[in-house]
Design an enzyme around this catalytic site. Structure first.
Site, PDB file in Angstrom:
ATOM      1  N   GLU A 191       0.925  -1.285   0.088  1.00 52.37           N
ATOM      2  CA  GLU A 191       0.162  -0.146  -0.028  1.00 52.37           C
ATOM      3  C   GLU A 191       0.839   1.186   0.113  1.00 52.37           C
ATOM      4  O   GLU A 191       0.784   2.114   0.989  1.00 52.37           O
ATOM      5  CB  GLU A 191      -1.054   0.156   1.249  1.00 52.37           C
ATOM      6  CG  GLU A 191      -1.746  -1.125   1.089  1.00 52.37           C
ATOM      7  CD  GLU A 191      -2.843  -0.858   2.237  1.00 52.37           C
ATOM      8  OE1 GLU A 191      -2.640  -0.466   3.323  1.00 52.37           O
ATOM      9  OE2 GLU A 191      -3.974  -1.387   2.056  1.00 52.37           O
TER      10      GLU A 191
ATOM     11  N   GLU B 243      -5.343  -7.963  -1.357  1.00 51.49           N
ATOM     12  CA  GLU B 243      -6.184  -7.844   0.006  1.00 51.49           C
ATOM     13  C   GLU B 243      -7.948  -7.642  -0.182  1.00 51.49           C
ATOM     14  O   GLU B 243      -8.068  -6.690  -1.068  1.00 51.49           O
ATOM     15  CB  GLU B 243      -5.731  -6.916   1.000  1.00 51.49           C
ATOM     16  CG  GLU B 243      -4.416  -6.999   1.645  1.00 51.49           C
ATOM     17  CD  GLU B 243      -3.937  -5.981   2.509  1.00 51.49           C
ATOM     18  OE1 GLU B 243      -4.910  -5.382   3.114  1.00 51.49           O
ATOM     19  OE2 GLU B 243      -2.575  -6.005   2.749  1.00 51.49           O
TER      20      GLU B 243
HETATM   21  C1  BGP Z   1      -4.391  -2.806   5.021  1.00 49.12           C
HETATM   22  C2  BGP Z   1      -3.127  -3.459   5.385  1.00 49.12           C
HETATM   23  C3  BGP Z   1      -3.094  -4.650   6.154  1.00 49.12           C
HETATM   24  C4  BGP Z   1      -4.504  -5.032   6.880  1.00 49.12           C
HETATM   25  C5  BGP Z   1      -5.664  -4.310   6.527  1.00 49.12           C
HETATM   26  C6  BGP Z   1      -6.959  -4.242   7.456  1.00 49.12           C
HETATM   27  O1  BGP Z   1      -4.512  -1.453   5.018  1.00 49.12           O
HETATM   28  O2  BGP Z   1      -2.271  -3.756   4.174  1.00 49.12           O
HETATM   29  O3  BGP Z   1      -1.965  -4.816   6.967  1.00 49.12           O
HETATM   30  O4  BGP Z   1      -4.317  -4.980   8.324  1.00 49.12           O
HETATM   31  O5  BGP Z   1      -5.464  -3.108   5.787  1.00 49.12           O
HETATM   32  O6  BGP Z   1      -6.528  -3.179   8.251  1.00 49.12           O
HETATM   33  P1  BGP Z   1      -7.066  -3.318   9.886  1.00 49.12           P
HETATM   34  O7  BGP Z   1      -6.105  -4.382  10.250  1.00 49.12           O
HETATM   35  O8  BGP Z   1      -6.790  -2.155  10.395  1.00 49.12           O
HETATM   36  O9  BGP Z   1      -8.551  -3.545   9.892  1.00 49.12           O
END
Ligand code: BGP
Length: 489
Positions: A191, A385
């Site tokens: 990201e 993701e």
């Molecule tokens: C993205 C990241 C992840 C992940 C996901 C969900 O931005 O790459 O590392 O964790 O988001 O976010 P969160 O865990 O804060 O809900």
């Protein structure tokens, strides 16, 4: 059964990040990293000057001095370091074709500054990749996913410094040389555009550890990561031509907040800002509109001789992005502005429902995202993701009935299938995440994303035992049928 439109060999699987799963923060010769100092903040204290994703230099110093006073969940992760065999066996049971994980920089170079890598750290990932191979699971490896040896943060303010670019390239070369026979797919930075939201999380840079203005700091760090990515890819291609390199973008889909032309302009601006990263990573060029933006914002990119050639040469082979939700773009005070807030702020879309963490749920958005990307770059795409963070409940009989997660994933994957039917080249889909892990933005364990329940809470209590949820069996069928069973319960 329905017909599947997913290509043969479609990479079904899930994603993770070392700092959210491994734990064992002081084992195996590992050095301390930035995320080892991100503390848990009680939900009631959030927003009262307590941030959960970003820390500054003053806080870091306090945490380093008085470690025992605080709860740092990312030091524990979900204990993958000790349980990777059991975890990969569960992935295999679901039928995973791909597992996305990241390498902890400080396991390989504990402070970042050593000349020789830490053999114990390399050996750990060797074992993980071998375990994946045993089940025919393709590892997809992110070189840098939000963690930095903490000394790079204090000494260089992360990617503010060009020196960090060279330290990163050293890391990349070490990993490519060691693992090129075991890992085909790589992502350079997770990201990359999240630097707008959190220069600390994304680049190891603290706003009170610099002489630069906040906007100069953001773009300087971003520029250095773009350069580091290109230089790493050039080295990688030299070491083994068969390795494939991807970028990664946090892809929020932007809709205009109203049909006012000004809101449309802000939406276009928000998309354009993301395209600045991906134009460089995919085409090796800077988009035309940034010159005016940089001039008016007093931003100067620290470009040196040879950089532009490197950026042109070190482009990616495939595109990856994370997608969780869409957001509304609204122009306020008549001025176009950089989107630096989180996913919950701003105007809400009345047509969408929201998650337990107030993120808009928008499956159609992922189809829009795929088209926006493919239309501009015509590259193979992997969704790196996508998932739903929710509170899960363990029933009296021990089962976890996460129908809301099944629903979320089903609707999103169906939209991916629609884009494939539209002609978009999508070759993989990685759910966030394979099992419950520590949340990136809030460091909670109670924000659960997984197909497998982990018996742990926000304070590290629990057995850390694993238990498949209902979604585990659903995803298994989806993979088995190459997507044809998507609509099944
Ligand atoms: C993205 C990241 C992840 C992940 C996901 C969900 O931005 O790459 O590392 O964790 O988001 O976010 P969160 O865990 O804060 O809900």
């Amino acid at each position: 059964m329905n017909k599947s439109f997913f290509p043969d060999n479609f990479l079904w699987g899930a994603s993770s990040a070392s700092n959210q799963i491994e734990g064992a923060y002081n084992e195996g010769g590992k050095g301390l990293e930035s995320t080892d100092f991100v503390k848990f903040v009680e939900p009631t204290d959030r927003g009262k000057g307590e941030t959960t994703f970003t820390i500054n230099r003053k806080q870091l110093e306090e945490y380093m001095k008085n470690e025992e006073k605080y709860n740092f969940p990312k030091r524990r992760g979900n204990d993958f370091y000790h349980r990777y065999k059991e975890d990969i066996a569960l992935m295999a049971e679901m039928g995973f074709k791909v597992f996305r994980l990241s390498i902890s920089w400080s396991r390989i170079y504990p402070t970042g500054f050593e000349d020789e890598p830490n053999e114990e750290g390399l050996a750990f990932y060797d074992k993980v990749f071998d375990e994946c191979k045993k089940y025919g699971i393709e590892p997809l490896v992110t070189l840098s996913h939000y963690d930095f040896p903490v000394e790079i943060c204090t000494k260089y303010n992360g990617f503010e410094s060009r020196e960090t670019v060279y330290l990163f390239v050293k890391l990349a070369k070490t990993l490519f040389e060691r693992f090129h026979n075991k890992v085909k797919y790589w992502i350079t930075f997770n990201e990359i555009n999240m630097v707008f939201h959190s220069p600390f999380a994304c680049c190891g840079a603290m706003l009170d550890n610099t002489e630069l203005t906040p906007i100069q700091l953001r773009f300087q760090c971003a520029y250095h990561q773009l350069l580091a990515s290109a230089l790493a890819i050039i080295e990688g291609h030299k070491i083994d031509k068969t390795m494939k390199f991807g970028n990664m973008l946090s892809k929020s889909v932007y809709y205009p907040g109203s049909n006012k032309p000004e809101d449309n302009l802000q939406q276009q601006f928000d998309i354009a800002m993301d395209n600045w990263f991906t134009d460089v990573q995919c085409k090796g060029i800077f988009p035309y509109y940034m010159d005016r933006f940089f001039k008016e914002a007093n931003v100067e990119l620290p470009i040196q001789v040879g950089d532009l050639e490197a950026l042109r040469e070190g482009t990616v082979d495939y595109f990856t992005f994370s997608y969780y939700c869409s957001v509304l773009s609204t122009l306020e005070d008549g001025r176009l502005k950089l989107h630096t807030t989180d996913l919950t702020s701003g105007k809400k879309n009345e047509y969408l429902t929201r998650s337990d963490w107030d993120w808009a749920i928008d499956p159609v958005g992922i189809r829009i995202a795929l088209h926006q990307i493919y239309d501009r770059y015509r590259m193979p795409i992997l969704v790196s993701e996508c998932g739903l963070g929710a509170y899960d409940k363990v029933e009296d009989d021990g089962s976890i009935i996460d129908d809301y997660r099944i629903e979320y994933l089903k609707e999103h994957i169906k939209q991916v299938e629609e884009s494939i039917k539209d002609g978009v080249d999508v070759f993989g889909f990685c759910v966030w995440s394979y099992m419950d892990i520590v949340s990136q933005t809030t460091s909670e364990f109670s924000k659960r994303y997984g197909f497998v329940y982990v018996d742990a809470d926000d304070y590290g209590n629990g057995t850390y035992d694993r238990k498949p949820k209902k979604s585990f069996y659903w995803y298994k069928k989806v993979i088995e049928s190459n997507g044809a069973a998507l609509s099944n319960k």
